[in-house]
Motif scaffolding. Structure first.
Motif, PDB file in Angstrom:
ATOM      1  N   ALA A 126       0.673  -1.681   0.500  1.00 48.85           N
ATOM      2  CA  ALA A 126       0.063   0.029  -0.324  1.00 48.85           C
ATOM      3  C   ALA A 126       0.728   1.021  -0.275  1.00 48.85           C
ATOM      4  CB  ALA A 126      -1.331   0.008   0.988  1.00 48.85           C
ATOM      5  N   THR A 127       1.904   1.161   0.438  1.00 49.33           N
ATOM      6  CA  THR A 127       2.687   1.983   0.424  1.00 49.33           C
ATOM      7  C   THR A 127       3.899   2.771  -0.339  1.00 49.33           C
ATOM      8  OG1 THR A 127       4.672   0.888   1.741  1.00 49.33           O
ATOM      9  CG2 THR A 127       2.580   2.676   3.190  1.00 49.33           C
ATOM     10  N   SER A 128       3.659   1.631  -1.660  1.00 49.07           N
ATOM     11  CA  SER A 128       4.829   2.020  -2.516  1.00 49.07           C
ATOM     12  C   SER A 128       4.493   2.514  -3.714  1.00 49.07           C
ATOM     13  CB  SER A 128       5.174   0.046  -2.641  1.00 49.07           C
ATOM     14  OG  SER A 128       3.641  -0.192  -3.403  1.00 49.07           O
ATOM     15  N   SER A 129       5.054   2.247  -4.402  1.00 48.71           N
ATOM     16  CA  SER A 129       4.927   3.209  -6.137  1.00 48.71           C
ATOM     17  C   SER A 129       4.343   2.082  -6.982  1.00 48.71           C
ATOM     18  CB  SER A 129       6.001   3.868  -5.935  1.00 48.71           C
ATOM     19  OG  SER A 129       6.799   2.902  -6.866  1.00 48.71           O
ATOM     20  N   ARG A 130       4.145   1.026  -7.226  1.00 52.36           N
ATOM     21  CA  ARG A 130       4.048  -0.699  -7.807  1.00 52.36           C
ATOM     22  C   ARG A 130       2.394  -0.317  -8.217  1.00 52.36           C
ATOM     23  NH1 ARG A 130       4.961  -6.343  -6.936  1.00 52.36           N
ATOM     24  NH2 ARG A 130       3.542  -6.061  -5.241  1.00 52.36           N
ATOM     25  N   TRP A 131       1.743   0.053  -9.143  1.00 50.37           N
ATOM     26  CA  TRP A 131       0.479  -0.727  -9.695  1.00 50.37           C
ATOM     27  C   TRP A 131       0.676  -1.593  -9.710  1.00 50.37           C
ATOM     28  CZ3 TRP A 131      -3.151   2.940  -7.463  1.00 50.37           C
ATOM     29  CH2 TRP A 131      -2.996   4.119  -7.928  1.00 50.37           C
ATOM     30  N   LEU A 132      -0.729  -2.226  -9.429  1.00 55.30           N
ATOM     31  CA  LEU A 132      -1.130  -3.661  -9.956  1.00 55.30           C
ATOM     32  C   LEU A 132      -2.680  -3.756 -10.065  1.00 55.30           C
ATOM     33  CD1 LEU A 132       0.327  -6.129  -7.008  1.00 55.30           C
ATOM     34  CD2 LEU A 132       0.908  -6.181  -9.323  1.00 55.30           C
ATOM     35  N   LEU A 133      -3.236  -4.398 -11.279  1.00 54.09           N
ATOM     36  CA  LEU A 133      -5.024  -4.408 -11.555  1.00 54.09           C
ATOM     37  C   LEU A 133      -5.414  -5.567 -10.231  1.00 54.09           C
ATOM     38  CD1 LEU A 133      -4.258  -5.525 -15.522  1.00 54.09           C
ATOM     39  CD2 LEU A 133      -4.694  -3.244 -14.214  1.00 54.09           C
ATOM     40  N   ILE A 134      -6.000  -5.800 -10.253  1.00 56.08           N
ATOM     41  CA  ILE A 134      -7.255  -6.096  -9.003  1.00 56.08           C
ATOM     42  C   ILE A 134      -8.789  -6.368 -10.519  1.00 56.08           C
ATOM     43  CG2 ILE A 134      -5.954  -4.958  -7.636  1.00 56.08           C
ATOM     44  CD1 ILE A 134      -9.051  -3.390  -7.149  1.00 56.08           C
ATOM     45  N   ASP A 135      -9.200  -7.541  -8.972  1.00 55.23           N
ATOM     46  CA  ASP A 135     -10.665  -8.366  -9.568  1.00 55.23           C
ATOM     47  C   ASP A 135     -10.347  -9.305 -11.228  1.00 55.23           C
ATOM     48  OD1 ASP A 135     -13.276  -8.593 -10.232  1.00 55.23           O
ATOM     49  OD2 ASP A 135     -13.575  -6.062 -10.754  1.00 55.23           O
ATOM     50  N   VAL A 136     -10.844 -10.550 -10.671  1.00 54.64           N
ATOM     51  CA  VAL A 136     -10.967 -11.319 -11.676  1.00 54.64           C
ATOM     52  C   VAL A 136     -12.414 -12.096 -12.459  1.00 54.64           C
ATOM     53  CG1 VAL A 136      -8.933 -12.213  -9.208  1.00 54.64           C
ATOM     54  CG2 VAL A 136     -11.199 -13.169  -9.069  1.00 54.64           C
ATOM     55  N   ASP A 137     -13.263 -11.070 -11.669  1.00 57.41           N
ATOM     56  CA  ASP A 137     -14.007 -11.645 -11.902  1.00 57.41           C
ATOM     57  C   ASP A 137     -14.699 -11.839 -13.681  1.00 57.41           C
ATOM     58  OD1 ASP A 137     -16.245 -12.327  -9.725  1.00 57.41           O
ATOM     59  OD2 ASP A 137     -15.062  -9.939  -8.835  1.00 57.41           O
ATOM     60  N   ASP A 138     -13.907 -11.268 -14.383  1.00 57.52           N
ATOM     61  CA  ASP A 138     -14.228 -10.617 -15.794  1.00 57.52           C
ATOM     62  C   ASP A 138     -13.125 -11.260 -16.919  1.00 57.52           C
ATOM     63  OD1 ASP A 138     -16.783  -9.281 -15.309  1.00 57.52           O
ATOM     64  OD2 ASP A 138     -15.793  -7.330 -14.736  1.00 57.52           O
ATOM     65  N   LEU A 139     -12.388 -11.697 -16.257  1.00 58.69           N
ATOM     66  CA  LEU A 139     -10.898 -12.177 -16.616  1.00 58.69           C
ATOM     67  C   LEU A 139     -10.911 -13.501 -17.336  1.00 58.69           C
ATOM     68  CD1 LEU A 139      -8.112 -11.511 -16.116  1.00 58.69           C
ATOM     69  CD2 LEU A 139      -7.768 -13.949 -14.893  1.00 58.69           C
ATOM     70  N   GLY A 140     -10.297 -13.299 -18.402  1.00 56.30           N
ATOM     71  CA  GLY A 140     -10.740 -14.168 -19.304  1.00 56.30           C
ATOM     72  C   GLY A 140     -10.022 -14.166 -20.505  1.00 56.30           C
ATOM     73  N   VAL A 141     -10.532 -14.970 -21.947  1.00 57.94           N
ATOM     74  CA  VAL A 141      -9.761 -15.120 -22.975  1.00 57.94           C
ATOM     75  C   VAL A 141     -10.460 -14.457 -23.815  1.00 57.94           C
ATOM     76  CG1 VAL A 141      -7.906 -17.307 -23.062  1.00 57.94           C
ATOM     77  CG2 VAL A 141     -10.811 -17.163 -24.112  1.00 57.94           C
ATOM     78  N   GLY A 142     -10.626 -13.322 -24.898  1.00 60.20           N
ATOM     79  CA  GLY A 142     -11.477 -12.282 -25.755  1.00 60.20           C
ATOM     80  C   GLY A 142     -10.284 -11.506 -26.624  1.00 60.20           C
TER      81      GLY A 142
END
Length: 325
Positions: free
Chosen positions: A208-224
């Protein structure tokens, strides 16, 4: 309007008091093996597609009713894979649990994008993370990206809200989309790993205190179709709601990172057009449903997106991205 992601309609009030109480107890238990803690419990989100509660550095998410457990398990396995470390936030536990008929997952807390500081919106980081995701190996058995399904669900909410004077242009624009964008046919591409619901609310700093951003939320993840992940900022730019400089930052960073959704040079709109129109329709449909539920007039931003649908439905496809003119 750079913090556009935080204008997504919140059709909340969908979790029962029993589930919310049980979810809060679950996140406390996940955060502490024993003893009493002074950390407050915070409801971070309560929407039809999920409820999220935080306790200390631990977050519990009750996924939407009807979530397929096998598909969620596959998505969790992808997110937890070492190949995506530094791109997607990994769960604290590799499996979901059942809670009053809802599937629950546990995550570390990350600092979200600050909606009060749009000038600091991490457009380059979002684009770079997407490009990495789109170039990652696609595991066997991963379900389709759910972006078109969410768009179709938004249209369902619009229709369920009853007659509305603003609905006609939105429904016309929806009918003009190809069947795959309306979740009525398979997507034309299934060889790319996609997020499925990219907006600024899907990024956190972790730790939380770093400068690194990450993506969240798996609900819609998939191929497409990877263009779907660029479609929301593209649509808001075309509607005149996202400053051109922010759009340029986003698109340039995505291209610089080798993202495959658009050509490396030249006009990106032939690749983005269908998805951008679909996200415009989705946003407009949810805006109407929310205003009807709250018994209030449409606000300026909501009306701008609906007006864009009206212009789209009367324009040939090659000009449909020029929503703002």
């Amino acid at each position: 309007m750079a913090a556009y992601a935080h204008r997504e309609p919140n059709l909340g009030g969908v979790v029962t008091a029993d589930v919310l109480t049980a979810l809060t107890a679950k996140v406390r238990g996940a955060a502490h093996s024993e003893g009493v803690c002074a950390h407050p419990d915070t409801v971070l989100a309560d929407r039809q597609d999920g409820t999220v509660v935080r306790h200390g550095d631990t977050v519990a998410k009750a996924h939407g009713p009807g979530t397929d457990p096998a598909e969620l398990s596959r998505r969790l396995a992808v997110v937890a894979h070492p190949a995506l470390a530094g791109t997607l936030l990994a769960p604290l536990r590799p499996a979901h649990v059942d809670l009053h008929g809802r599937l629950v997952t546990f995550w570390p807390y990350g600092t979200p994008v600050d909606p009060a500081n749009p000038e600091a919106a991490p457009w380059e980081a979002a684009a770079t993370l997407l490009a990495r995701l789109h170039q990652a190996p696609v595991p066997d058995g991963l379900p389709p990206m759910r972006g078109p399904v969410k768009a179709a669900r938004a249209i369902g909410r619009l229709r369920a809200a009853g007659p509305h004077p603003a609905a006609a242009p939105v429904l016309r624009a929806w009918a003009a989309l190809p069947a795959w964008a309306r979740a009525e046919a398979p997507m034309p591409a299934t060889a790319t790993l996609c997020h499925g619901d990219l907006h600024l609310g899907q990024l956190v700093r972790h730790p939380a205190t770093s400068s690194r951003w990450l993506l969240i939320d798996v609900d819609d993840l998939g191929v497409g179709v990877p263009a779907w992940d660029l479609a929301r900022p593209a649509a808001w730019y075309a509607c005149g709601l996202l400053p051109p400089d922010d759009w340029t930052r986003f698109l340039t960073a995505y291209r610089h990172a080798g993202g495959p959704a658009v050509p490396a040079h030249g006009d990106p709109w032939p690749a983005l057009d269908v998805a951008a129109r679909a996200l415009t329709v989705q946003t407009a449909a949810l805006a109407i449903a929310k205003s009807a539920a709250e018994g209030r007039p449409l606000d300026e931003v909501e009306q701008a997106v609906i007006d864009a649908c009206d212009r789209m439905s009367g324009a040939p496809p090659e000009l449909a991205h020029d929503f703002a003119k």
